[in-house]
Structure formats: structure tokens, C-alpha cells
Write a protein that holds these residues in place. Sequence first.
Motif, short mmCIF file in Angstrom:
data_model
loop_
_atom_site.label_atom_id
_atom_site.label_comp_id
_atom_site.label_asym_id
_atom_site.label_seq_id
_atom_site.Cartn_x
_atom_site.Cartn_y
_atom_site.Cartn_z
N ALA A 39 0.85 -1.20 0.00
CA ALA A 39 0.00 0.00 0.00
C ALA A 39 0.88 1.23 0.00
O ALA A 39 2.01 1.20 0.51
CB ALA A 39 -0.92 0.02 1.22
N PRO A 40 0.42 2.32 -0.60
CA PRO A 40 1.21 3.55 -0.61
C PRO A 40 1.39 4.12 0.79
O PRO A 40 0.44 4.13 1.59
CB PRO A 40 0.40 4.50 -1.51
CG PRO A 40 -0.99 3.97 -1.46
CD PRO A 40 -0.85 2.49 -1.31
N LEU A 41 2.59 4.59 1.09
CA LEU A 41 2.86 5.21 2.38
C LEU A 41 2.56 6.70 2.32
O LEU A 41 2.70 7.32 1.26
CB LEU A 41 4.34 4.99 2.76
CG LEU A 41 4.79 3.54 2.93
CD1 LEU A 41 6.30 3.49 3.16
CD2 LEU A 41 4.05 2.88 4.07
N PRO A 42 2.16 7.30 3.43
CA PRO A 42 1.93 8.75 3.44
C PRO A 42 3.21 9.50 3.12
O PRO A 42 4.31 9.06 3.49
CB PRO A 42 1.45 9.02 4.87
CG PRO A 42 0.99 7.71 5.40
CD PRO A 42 1.83 6.67 4.72
N TRP A 62 -7.96 -4.70 -0.97
CA TRP A 62 -8.34 -5.11 -2.32
C TRP A 62 -9.07 -3.99 -3.04
O TRP A 62 -9.06 -3.93 -4.28
CB TRP A 62 -9.19 -6.38 -2.28
CG TRP A 62 -10.52 -6.24 -1.61
CD1 TRP A 62 -10.80 -6.46 -0.30
CD2 TRP A 62 -11.76 -5.83 -2.22
NE1 TRP A 62 -12.13 -6.23 -0.04
CE2 TRP A 62 -12.74 -5.83 -1.20
CE3 TRP A 62 -12.12 -5.46 -3.51
CZ2 TRP A 62 -14.07 -5.49 -1.45
CZ3 TRP A 62 -13.44 -5.11 -3.76
CH2 TRP A 62 -14.40 -5.12 -2.74
N ASN A 63 -9.71 -3.09 -2.28
CA ASN A 63 -10.36 -1.93 -2.91
C ASN A 63 -9.34 -1.06 -3.62
O ASN A 63 -9.63 -0.48 -4.67
CB ASN A 63 -11.10 -1.10 -1.86
CG ASN A 63 -12.33 -1.79 -1.32
OD1 ASN A 63 -12.86 -2.69 -1.97
ND2 ASN A 63 -12.78 -1.41 -0.15
N ASP A 64 -8.15 -0.95 -3.02
CA ASP A 64 -7.08 -0.17 -3.64
C ASP A 64 -6.78 -0.69 -5.05
O ASP A 64 -6.68 0.08 -6.00
CB ASP A 64 -5.80 -0.28 -2.79
CG ASP A 64 -5.56 0.97 -1.99
OD1 ASP A 64 -6.50 1.77 -1.85
OD2 ASP A 64 -4.43 1.15 -1.50
N TYR A 65 -6.65 -2.00 -5.18
CA TYR A 65 -6.29 -2.61 -6.45
C TYR A 65 -7.43 -2.48 -7.46
O TYR A 65 -7.19 -2.21 -8.64
CB TYR A 65 -5.94 -4.08 -6.25
CG TYR A 65 -4.56 -4.31 -5.69
CD1 TYR A 65 -3.50 -4.66 -6.52
CD2 TYR A 65 -4.30 -4.17 -4.34
CE1 TYR A 65 -2.22 -4.88 -6.01
CE2 TYR A 65 -3.03 -4.38 -3.82
CZ TYR A 65 -2.00 -4.73 -4.67
OH TYR A 65 -0.74 -4.93 -4.17
N VAL A 66 -8.66 -2.67 -7.00
CA VAL A 66 -9.81 -2.61 -7.91
C VAL A 66 -9.99 -1.20 -8.45
O VAL A 66 -10.14 -0.99 -9.66
CB VAL A 66 -11.08 -3.09 -7.21
CG1 VAL A 66 -12.31 -2.84 -8.08
CG2 VAL A 66 -10.98 -4.58 -6.88
N GLU A 109 4.56 -2.19 -7.86
CA GLU A 109 4.59 -1.17 -6.81
C GLU A 109 3.52 -0.09 -7.01
O GLU A 109 3.09 0.54 -6.06
CB GLU A 109 5.97 -0.52 -6.75
CG GLU A 109 7.01 -1.34 -5.99
CD GLU A 109 6.96 -1.06 -4.49
OE1 GLU A 109 6.05 -0.36 -4.07
OE2 GLU A 109 7.84 -1.57 -3.78
N ILE A 110 3.13 0.15 -8.26
CA ILE A 110 2.13 1.19 -8.51
C ILE A 110 0.75 0.61 -8.79
O ILE A 110 -0.13 1.31 -9.27
CB ILE A 110 2.57 2.12 -9.67
CG1 ILE A 110 2.70 1.34 -10.98
CG2 ILE A 110 3.86 2.84 -9.35
CD1 ILE A 110 2.97 2.23 -12.19
N HIS A 111 0.55 -0.67 -8.49
CA HIS A 111 -0.77 -1.27 -8.65
C HIS A 111 -1.78 -0.76 -7.60
O HIS A 111 -2.95 -0.58 -7.94
CB HIS A 111 -0.68 -2.80 -8.60
CG HIS A 111 -0.07 -3.38 -9.84
ND1 HIS A 111 0.02 -4.74 -10.06
CD2 HIS A 111 0.49 -2.79 -10.91
CE1 HIS A 111 0.61 -4.95 -11.23
NE2 HIS A 111 0.91 -3.79 -11.76
N TYR A 285 8.72 11.75 -5.48
CA TYR A 285 7.43 11.71 -6.17
C TYR A 285 7.47 10.78 -7.39
O TYR A 285 6.64 10.90 -8.28
CB TYR A 285 7.03 13.11 -6.61
CG TYR A 285 6.84 14.07 -5.47
CD1 TYR A 285 5.74 13.97 -4.63
CD2 TYR A 285 7.77 15.07 -5.20
CE1 TYR A 285 5.56 14.83 -3.56
CE2 TYR A 285 7.60 15.94 -4.14
CZ TYR A 285 6.50 15.82 -3.31
OH TYR A 285 6.33 16.67 -2.26
N CYS A 286 8.40 9.85 -7.39
CA CYS A 286 8.55 8.96 -8.55
C CYS A 286 7.29 8.13 -8.78
O CYS A 286 6.81 8.03 -9.92
CB CYS A 286 9.75 8.05 -8.34
SG CYS A 286 10.07 6.92 -9.72
N LYS A 287 6.73 7.55 -7.74
CA LYS A 287 5.55 6.68 -7.91
C LYS A 287 4.34 7.47 -8.38
O LYS A 287 3.49 6.93 -9.09
CB LYS A 287 5.24 5.97 -6.60
CG LYS A 287 6.29 4.94 -6.20
CD LYS A 287 5.94 4.29 -4.88
CE LYS A 287 7.03 3.31 -4.45
NZ LYS A 287 6.74 2.70 -3.13
#
Length: 336
Positions: A39-42, A62-66, A109-111, A285-287
Motif C-alpha cells: 500500500a502507498p505510504l503517506p 483489495w479496494n485499492d487494487y480494484v 509497486e504502482i498497482h 514523487y517517482c511513484k
Amino acid sequence: MRNKRIQNQITAGRWTLPAVILICTCCWVASYLLFPDLAPLPKDGGDTYLWQAIRSFLPARWNDYVVSYLVYAVIGYFLIELNNRFAIIRIRASVQTAIYFLFVTACPEIHPLYAGDVASLAFLVSLYFLFGSYQRFQSSGHLFYSFLFIGAGSLVFPQLVYLSIPWLLGAYYLQSLNARSFCGALMGLAFPYWFLLGHAFFYDQMELFRQPFQLMVRFGKPFDFAAFSAWEWATLGYLFAHFAVSAAHCVTAGFEDKIRTRAYLQFLINLTGFLFLAIILQPAYCKELLPLLMISDSVLTGHFFTLTNSKASNVFFIVSLGALILLFGFNIWTLL
């Protein structure tokens, strides 16, 4: 079809995009099953309140991925519409969408859902209106809507506002920038913040209005190459190789395209270079910037693969597919 090279058979095939969607969906599901806690970190300076509110509606991983998958799907659709409307590849092609899906899928990583995903959708819609302003005497409306989406996207990813610099240069290059359209662009950029100011003032929460501006001027250490992880170096190298080859082809074979198309391609080349430079200057800010970079890079790469038919381009196409598989495997391995 026997006389066509593998490159042309795949890029012009009617089943290419459905096959890519199926492959990417399987890889997407596999990445979630392998890394369900990814999951993305703050950010160090925090996320905007609007982005935090959006994230609060997605409690399950899983909501993140969907949601991220759906956002990328919408971007892929708009990439097709962008080409159909402005004929950047000269034929009604969907190869740029297939390439974009492959680029994104190769980076697990960006999924999950990032602010850059939503910003990239606003980025693409804004690009649509910017291209629509080409050589228009009454271009203020197009630039207003173009900068409106830049401003709206900056509410979730404040650094997006810096794209207004290449956007203004692009409007000048597309011969649509004048005093009236410049004012329209400024009004469009400020329009989302007027609504935000009204909401913040009415509810006595002025911090909501101040926070995006505070985050805009929060910069990380420039040229901090140690901040890049191995998968980011590999992905950026892969994307830059495609950018360099595609840009060189656009410059050397530009006479084959219409003047309008050359203007669009030149802007995309400048924009892609700007995004590479932004990532190098601000690795933190690469991601968030990668989905934006993949949009412009996929259009240039699709233009190259679709409109070339030489032995060298065919070899490069085959090597690119093999390297993409290796990149996906490497990025998976770095997460294990």
C-alpha cells in the motif's frame, strides 16, 4: 499476414488489446495475491485532505487494487479516444493503450491506488483539451478546460500544478496562446481553488485551503539518486530507452506526418523529457509521476511501433517484449 513482420502483426492485430487486457488482469490479480499488504505510504509532508477523504472510503486493501485498475482502464480508453480525435498515429489504433497497460502492469509497486493515478486521469483529459486548441483563434475555452483539470488534479496531487509551465509553452507552440486564452488558462487553474476557498470559509476550515499551497512548495532533496529503489531505476531505464528511440524516430521521420501531428508529437517529446527531469529532481514523487510519464511515453512508443516496418525496428520490438517480461520478473523479485 505472412509478409508482415512480428512487430506489425502484433501492433495491427485486432486481438492484441484483448490479449493484453487478459494478461494484465492475470498479472494484476497475481501481484495482489503475492503482496496483499502492499500500500502507498503517506508522504513526509502529508497528503491533501481531499486525498485522505478519498482514501477513507477504501478501507480494504483489495479496494485499492480494484479502484486503481478501473482508473487505469479509463485512462486506456481515453488514450484510444485521444488518437481517434487527433490522429497522432495516423490510423485508428489501440496499440498505445496496450503499451500503457503493459508498462503499468510491469510495475507492481504502482498497482495500489496512488494520488498520481487520479492526477494522471486529470492530466490526460487536460491534454485532450490542449490538443483541441491547436491554431484556434477562439482558444480561451479550450485552455480554460485544460487548465481546469490541471487545477482539479492538483487538489489530490499538488505538484501537478507545475505542469502548467509546459502546458503554457505547449499552447504557444500549438499557436493557441494569446492574451485572452492566457487569462482563460489562469481562470481555469484557479477555478477549483475558488470552490475550495468557499467550502473552507463556510465551514471555518481554512486549513483545507492553505494545505495544497503548503505542499506545492515542499520539495525533497534534488538529485538524491540513493532515494531510487532498484525497481525504479530498472523501470525508468526501460521507459527512457523507448522514449529515446521513439523521439529519434519522430524527429528523423517527421516529414511523413502532417504539420498538426508533428506539433502534437513534439509537445509529447518535450513533456516526456520534462517528466523525466521532474522525477530526477524530485525522486520522492517517482511513484506519483510514473503513471503520467507512461501516458506520454506509450503514445510515442505506439507511434514508433505502428509506423515502422524495418528489420531494426522488428528486432527492437522483440527485445522490448523480452525486456518487459524480465522487468516484471525483476520488480516482483525486489518485493519478495
